[in-house]
Design an enzyme around this catalytic site. Sequence first.
Site, short mmCIF file in Angstrom:
data_model
loop_
_atom_site.label_atom_id
_atom_site.label_comp_id
_atom_site.label_asym_id
_atom_site.label_seq_id
_atom_site.Cartn_x
_atom_site.Cartn_y
_atom_site.Cartn_z
N CYS A 58 1.00 -1.26 0.01
CA CYS A 58 0.00 -0.08 0.06
C CYS A 58 0.77 1.20 0.23
CB CYS A 58 -0.97 0.15 1.24
SG CYS A 58 -2.24 1.11 1.05
N HIS A 59 0.83 2.14 0.99
CA HIS A 59 1.46 3.13 1.15
C HIS A 59 3.10 2.88 1.97
CE1 HIS A 59 -2.54 4.97 0.62
NE2 HIS A 59 -1.94 6.35 0.32
#
Length: 220
Positions: free
Chosen positions: A120-121
């Site tokens: 994800c991030h």
Amino acid sequence: MAQAQNPNESAPLQGLRIAILCTDGVEQSELESPREALLKAGAEVEIVSPNSDRLQAWKHFDKADFFDVDTNLAHARVDDYDALVLPGGVANPDQLRADEDAVSFVKGFVENKKPIAAICHGPWTLIEAGAVNGEEITSWPSLKTDLTNAGARWKDASVVSSNLLVTSRKPDDLPDFNEAMITLFGNQVETRSEVGGTSLGKQKRSQDRQTPSVAPSAQI
């Protein structure tokens, strides 16, 4: 007659010590799911965080559960771990990439050629650690420009393996992410077996057991 199961097949990461670096705002599923997969594979897993006692996870935009911190970042040593996991959640990596100790910790894995799995991030912190240049990487789509500007080749896929990195886009990708992560980290076990070595985590535990205790009366 049933064949005996190879113990390495049921616990392919036996003897490895894995760090999960995160802080408040970590996406709960991206912390819990990889940790459970690693534990099931036989690894020792520690949550490493700038927080001292516990951190609060989030489920998308809502506050979720608290998790105990195993090792405060100030006391964590790269030498004590075999691999690193970087979960996502917007606030979590946004804080870590601005934390010099966190970036230095991640950079230590890169410089020592230890495997890293980020979802994800999570790759945001990889950028600050100088880990993405020339690598094929995926992430949450909003990181595409940042990763491309840092020299990565961004790809829209559920999981991407590139040298010592495994990356994924979002919680829906966790099954693929966990499988690729176990495979990558498992290569550490195979490599050490081929050269007759042991994992760093196992070495650390052995050293801890062998270190003689000093009686209070003998201390200066």
